[in-house]
Design an enzyme around this catalytic site. Structure first.
Site, mmCIF file in Angstrom:
data_model
loop_
_atom_site.group_PDB
_atom_site.id
_atom_site.type_symbol
_atom_site.label_atom_id
_atom_site.label_comp_id
_atom_site.label_asym_id
_atom_site.label_seq_id
_atom_site.Cartn_x
_atom_site.Cartn_y
_atom_site.Cartn_z
ATOM 1 N N PHE A 1 -57.874 -78.948 -17.833
ATOM 2 C CA PHE A 1 -57.045 -77.814 -17.419
ATOM 3 C C PHE A 1 -57.919 -76.725 -16.775
ATOM 4 O O PHE A 1 -58.915 -76.303 -17.345
ATOM 5 C CB PHE A 1 -56.280 -77.255 -18.625
ATOM 6 C CG PHE A 1 -55.464 -76.047 -18.269
ATOM 7 C CD1 PHE A 1 -54.412 -76.148 -17.364
ATOM 8 C CD2 PHE A 1 -55.758 -74.804 -18.808
ATOM 9 C CE1 PHE A 1 -53.662 -75.042 -17.015
ATOM 10 C CE2 PHE A 1 -55.009 -73.697 -18.471
ATOM 11 C CZ PHE A 1 -53.956 -73.807 -17.569
ATOM 12 N N GLN A 2 -57.545 -76.297 -15.618
ATOM 13 C CA GLN A 2 -58.254 -75.251 -14.867
ATOM 14 C C GLN A 2 -59.706 -75.597 -14.589
ATOM 15 O O GLN A 2 -60.567 -74.729 -14.523
ATOM 16 C CB GLN A 2 -58.138 -73.888 -15.572
ATOM 17 C CG GLN A 2 -56.697 -73.398 -15.544
ATOM 18 C CD GLN A 2 -56.542 -71.935 -15.882
ATOM 19 O OE1 GLN A 2 -57.320 -71.382 -16.652
ATOM 20 N NE2 GLN A 2 -55.530 -71.295 -15.312
ATOM 21 N N MET B 1 -53.847 -58.213 17.384
ATOM 22 C CA MET B 1 -54.937 -58.875 18.087
ATOM 23 C C MET B 1 -54.513 -60.244 18.604
ATOM 24 O O MET B 1 -54.873 -60.645 19.705
ATOM 25 C CB MET B 1 -56.152 -59.004 17.163
ATOM 26 C CG MET B 1 -57.391 -59.531 17.852
ATOM 27 S SD MET B 1 -57.847 -58.519 19.273
ATOM 28 C CE MET B 1 -59.093 -57.453 18.561
ATOM 29 N N GLU C 1 -58.054 -62.185 -7.707
ATOM 30 C CA GLU C 1 -59.515 -62.363 -7.710
ATOM 31 C C GLU C 1 -60.127 -62.124 -6.335
ATOM 32 O O GLU C 1 -61.285 -61.732 -6.224
ATOM 33 C CB GLU C 1 -59.888 -63.754 -8.237
ATOM 34 C CG GLU C 1 -59.663 -63.944 -9.734
ATOM 35 C CD GLU C 1 -58.241 -64.382 -10.060
ATOM 36 O OE1 GLU C 1 -57.403 -64.487 -9.123
ATOM 37 O OE2 GLU C 1 -57.963 -64.631 -11.268
ATOM 38 N N LYS D 1 -67.311 -72.661 -20.994
ATOM 39 C CA LYS D 1 -66.793 -71.865 -22.117
ATOM 40 C C LYS D 1 -67.578 -72.100 -23.405
ATOM 41 O O LYS D 1 -67.862 -71.160 -24.144
ATOM 42 C CB LYS D 1 -65.308 -72.202 -22.332
ATOM 43 C CG LYS D 1 -64.649 -71.315 -23.364
ATOM 44 C CD LYS D 1 -63.139 -71.506 -23.393
ATOM 45 C CE LYS D 1 -62.493 -70.454 -24.286
ATOM 46 N NZ LYS D 1 -61.013 -70.553 -24.261
HETATM 47 C C1 TPP Z 1 -57.172 -64.316 6.787
HETATM 48 C C2 TPP Z 1 -56.984 -64.285 8.265
HETATM 49 N N1 TPP Z 1 -55.928 -64.928 8.828
HETATM 50 C C3 TPP Z 1 -55.749 -64.897 10.168
HETATM 51 C C4 TPP Z 1 -56.616 -64.226 10.970
HETATM 52 C C5 TPP Z 1 -56.401 -64.200 12.481
HETATM 53 N N2 TPP Z 1 -56.137 -62.820 12.926
HETATM 54 C C6 TPP Z 1 -57.103 -62.029 13.437
HETATM 55 S S1 TPP Z 1 -56.568 -60.498 13.803
HETATM 56 C C7 TPP Z 1 -54.994 -60.873 13.325
HETATM 57 C C8 TPP Z 1 -53.909 -59.854 13.411
HETATM 58 C C9 TPP Z 1 -54.113 -58.732 12.475
HETATM 59 O O1 TPP Z 1 -52.916 -57.993 12.436
HETATM 60 P P1 TPP Z 1 -52.888 -56.510 11.902
HETATM 61 O O2 TPP Z 1 -53.476 -56.435 10.563
HETATM 62 O O3 TPP Z 1 -51.511 -55.976 12.032
HETATM 63 O O4 TPP Z 1 -53.903 -55.764 12.885
HETATM 64 P P2 TPP Z 1 -53.711 -55.370 14.423
HETATM 65 O O5 TPP Z 1 -54.443 -56.390 15.228
HETATM 66 O O6 TPP Z 1 -52.260 -55.343 14.713
HETATM 67 O O7 TPP Z 1 -54.353 -54.034 14.516
HETATM 68 C C10 TPP Z 1 -54.916 -62.195 12.878
HETATM 69 C C11 TPP Z 1 -53.682 -62.859 12.433
HETATM 70 C C12 TPP Z 1 -57.710 -63.595 10.339
HETATM 71 N N3 TPP Z 1 -58.649 -62.952 11.025
HETATM 72 N N4 TPP Z 1 -57.857 -63.622 9.002
#
Ligand code: TPP
Ligand code: MG
Lengths: 174, 591
Positions: free
Chosen positions: B121-122, B488, B59, B171
């Site tokens: 439920f749900q 990042m 979803e 529902k």
């Molecule tokens: C749902 C979620 N969890 C954690 C984060 C924290 N976060 C921001 S950037 C990042 C790394 C992203 O890794 P990747 O997709 O490999 O991209 P890169 O920075 O390596 O280009 C994380 C863990 C986030 N923004 N969103």
């Protein structure tokens, strides 16, 4: 932080109080008191909110309230130019020898005796928060069994109404 | 009001049929969804409906697709899911759409009215859960209310400051039969967004602009939502106003124009950051002084007066005090500003000072992005992203995930129009790109390529939707910038935690993305080095009738610069890793 009294007209829809309370919690705003009740129009309820905020935050509070779809109108009431009331019920311990003193005290505050038992008296009082505070202070030595106080409600003085919006300053920007 | 059949016997329908008829009446052409217990009644009339249904794999995918669709087209994106866990799976996407003002309508099934509150439920309190992350929501209490609730939700989602609206339908309400009627008019006494700006404020704004020596347009995402590209172009060029475009507004003013000074903010272009710092007037158009743009708020644009145009009055004065507030739809307000200019002679209103423009043009030249790509071997991510742009070109729509690859994509691609760049800015939702790109592709159709530029971390959050793209014949180009890291986060650990890397490594070859392409039955391409880049992309470009997966194995050590460290002043923008190291060394020497 300054206290501000907001009168808010809302559509009488399920969950409207939750929306308002939730918005205050989520944005870290301060509510001192909240009272809600019906108006002469069954589709509309009126809330009185007493909030603690500086000017910039107050503006945000009003604007964020206005974003709620069910909020119809918001007016800030000037406390000095409004009738401001709370209601209070106090159950005081009343030994026979203190009974008349307590009744006299209630009289001074133009409060009513609404229930009497062997050793207690319940007093109903309405007024501005300062008056109710003063009454509690004087009753304290007799022993307060329990008490309950309503939120603040308020109306602007004079003939105008929140729905004509000319006298009171309209906060609605939208 | 009874749908034109006043007098005749009313048409009897079920609540479920009413849901479908309401969507049809609103002109909805596609819904993204996933069936289940409480919403099942609505899936029956769907079979015969004049509506395309895209069956997702999670979803969260449905709502991000609805977002991508809305982002790309400006129309309301619609998703429909069942109660409980399905509805809670929407939460991330709703919060995302709320932050980035994306018009989305979410319809959720709910347990029967008699069961509400019984922990059935749900059952989940979905209106309660989503209250702070939707623009509005409603639990529908009777079948007669369905059409009104959906009509209002649709209107609220797309008008004023757009956003997500959720309609939760029990529902038994879906199963009940009643007399259908479509409410042509909607009644929302508490909801009347201001569209036109105040005339006096319009004139005051022009007065401030005429007095300014270093004016800059600070262009925000609201310009994209309101479709104000043209008005912005005319306004900026007529007055000679330099333009910075925020992460949410990339493209709304063409990057190749000499008045374009780039992106501001934490990973903005040097000239974008500094133009705001040096400005004496910010002409703020539907931007919201987000902390990622302002850096340390007290030090942001310290010399500038502020004009702020926004359709949401609550944004005005929220983070930065304003000299001229204008509440209104930015497209309409720009039209009003242009109208006043029409009525003035050029002598009354000369374009802004040339010296300032020249200064910024020079700054742009002297402070370009610094990428050092060796001629052979290791592939820099920026090179890969630029090559993707050179392959799919200006006609394509680019959709990013969240992380380094997102910032590089925002930096290196020269965007030319709003809706060409789609990303999750406010919430920063990893996993956004794959489903959002699918939704965008459904929105823009066959002729416009849609290219997702994702990270290896992000991709693994939502790539199950590849099956959706395959099953429904949605030919998106999925690119994964594989640096083997949550890049990042690694960058922050490197810069601010003394390079103590904690839980950021992702094996670059697990999963094997080519096997994933294989498993989903789509062509997969892997680029290991810079030498293979162009030939491989040329091959991938030839495929237009099915989804494609392209993996770039890139230099894991590359970092995103410029960078304004979190909480620092924008004046402290750091342009390169060398500059960062030099600063560290200087700081160590001082001690
Ligand atoms: C749902 C979620 N969890 C954690 C984060 C924290 N976060 C921001 S950037 C990042 C790394 C992203 O890794 P990747 O997709 O490999 O991209 P890169 O920075 O390596 O280009 C994380 C863990 C986030 N923004 N969103
Ligand atoms: Mg990565």
């Amino acid at each position: 932080m300054n206290r501000h009294t907001l009168s808010v007209l809302v559509e009488n829809k399920p969950g409207v109080l939750t929306r308002i309370a939730g918005m205050f919690a989520r944005r870290n705003y301060n509510i001192h008191s909240l009272a809600v009740g019906p108006t002469d129009d069954p589709r509309v309820s009126r809330l009185t909110l007493v909030v603690g905020a500086e000017a910039v935050q107050l503006e945000q509070i009003v604007k964020q309230l206005n974003k709620l779809v069910h909020v119809l109108k918001i007016v800030e009431l000037d406390e000095a130019d409004s009738v401001v009331r709370e209601m209070q019920l106090v159950k005081v311990a009343a030994e026979p020898q203190h009974r008349s003193q307590i009744i006299e005290l209630a009289d001074v505050f133009r409060a009513k005796i609404v229930d009497v038992d062997h050793d207690s008296i319940t007093i109903e009082a309405a007024g501005d928060p300062g008056k109710l505070e003063a009454m509690i202070n004087l009753l304290e030595p007799y022993g307060i069994r329990e008490m309950v106080r309503s939120g603040t409600i308020a109306l602007a003085r004079g003939g105008k109404s929140i729905t004509d919006g000319s006298k009171v300053r309209m906060q609605r920007v939208v | 009001m009874a749908g034109g059949n006043a007098g005749s016997t009313p048409e009897m329908v079920t609540g479920a049929q009413a849901v479908i008829k309401s969507l049809e009446a609103l002109g909805v052409d596609v819904v993204f969804g996933y069936p289940g217990g409480a919403i099942m009644p609505a899936y029956d009339p769907l079979i015969d409906a004049d509506l395309r249904h895209v069956l997702v794999r999670h979803e969260q995918g449905a709502i991000h697709m609805a977002e991508g669709y809305a982002h790309a087209t400006g129309r309301v994106g619609v998703c429909i899911v069942t109660s409980g866990p399905a509805a809670t799976n929407l939460v991330t996407g709703l919060a995302d759409a709320h932050m980035d003002s994306i018009p989305v309508l979410a319809i959720t099934g709910q347990v029967a009215r008699s069961a509400i509150g019984s922990d059935a439920f749900q059952e989940a309190d979905v209106t309660g859960i989503t209250m702070p992350i939707t623009k509005h929501n409603e639990l529908v209490q009777s079948p007669e209310r369905i059409a009104g609730a959906i009509h209002e939700a649709y209107h609220i989602a797309q008008s004023g400051r757009p956003g997500p609206v959720l309609v939760d339908i029990p529902k038994d309400v879906l199963n009940e039969t009643f007399a259908w009627s479509w409410p042509e008019r909607i009644d929302l006494p508490g909801y009347r967004p201001t569209v036109r700006g105040h005339g006096k404020m319009i004139r005051e704004a022009l007065q401030l602009i005429s007095e300014a020596e270093r004016p800059v347009i600070y262009a925000g995402g609201g310009l994209v939502r309101s479709g104000a590209d043209q008005e912005l172009f005319e306004f900026a060029t007529r007055l000679g106003l330099p333009v910075v475009t925020t992460l949410m507004a990339r493209g709304v003013f063409p990057d190749t124009h000499e008045l374009a000074v780039g992106m501001p903010g934490m990973h903005g272009h040097y000239s974008g950051v500094m133009a705001l710092q040096e400005a004496d007037l910010l002409v703020t158009l539907a931007a919201r002084f987000d902390d990622r743009v302002t850096g340390k708020l007290d030090a942001f644009a310290p010399h500038a007066k502020v004009i702020h145009v926004d359709v949401d009055p609550a944004e005005i004065g929220k983070n930065r005090a304003v000299d001229v507030p204008i509440v209104g739809d930015v497209k309409v307000v720009l039209g009003q500003l242009l109208k006043v200019l029409d009525d003035k002679s050029d002598a009354d209103f000369a374009p802004a000072a040339d010296a300032w423009r020249q200064h910024l043009i020079e700054m742009k030249r002297e402070h370009p992005l610094r990428v050092e790509q060796p001629d052979t071997g290791v592939l820099k991510p920026q090179t890969a992203i630029r090559a993707v742009y050179d392959t799919w070109g200006d006609e394509a729509v680019y959709v990013a995930g969240v992380g380094q690859h997102q910032m590089w994509s925002a930096q290196v691609i020269p965007y030319s129009r709003g809706r060409q760049w789609i990303n999750s800015g406010g919430l920063g939702t990893m996993g956004f790109a794959v489903p959002a790109a699918i939704g965008a592709k459904v929105g823009v159709g066959r002729d416009v390529p849609v290219v997702a530029i994702d990270g290896d971390g992000c991709f693994q959050m939502t790539f199950q939707e590849l099956a959706t793209a395959v099953q429904h014949d949605i030919p998106v180009v999925f690119c994964v910038v594989n640096n083997g890291y949550l890049g990042m986060v690694r960058q922050w650990q490197h810069l601010f935690y003394d390079d103590r890397l904690s839980q950021v490594a992702l094996p670059q070859d697990c999963p094997d993305l080519m096997k994933i392409a294989d498993a989903y039955g789509i062509p997969g391409f892997r680029v290991m080095t810079v030498d293979e880049l162009d030939t491989t992309l040329a091959k991938a470009r030839e495929i237009t009738d099915q989804p494609v997966l392209i993996e770039f194995r890139v230099d894991p050590d590359e970092m995103v610069f410029p960078m304004v460290p979190s909480g620092a002043s924008n004046d402290d923008v750091i342009e390169s890793a060398e500059e960062w190291r030099a600063r560290l060394a200087a700081a160590a020497d001082d001690q």
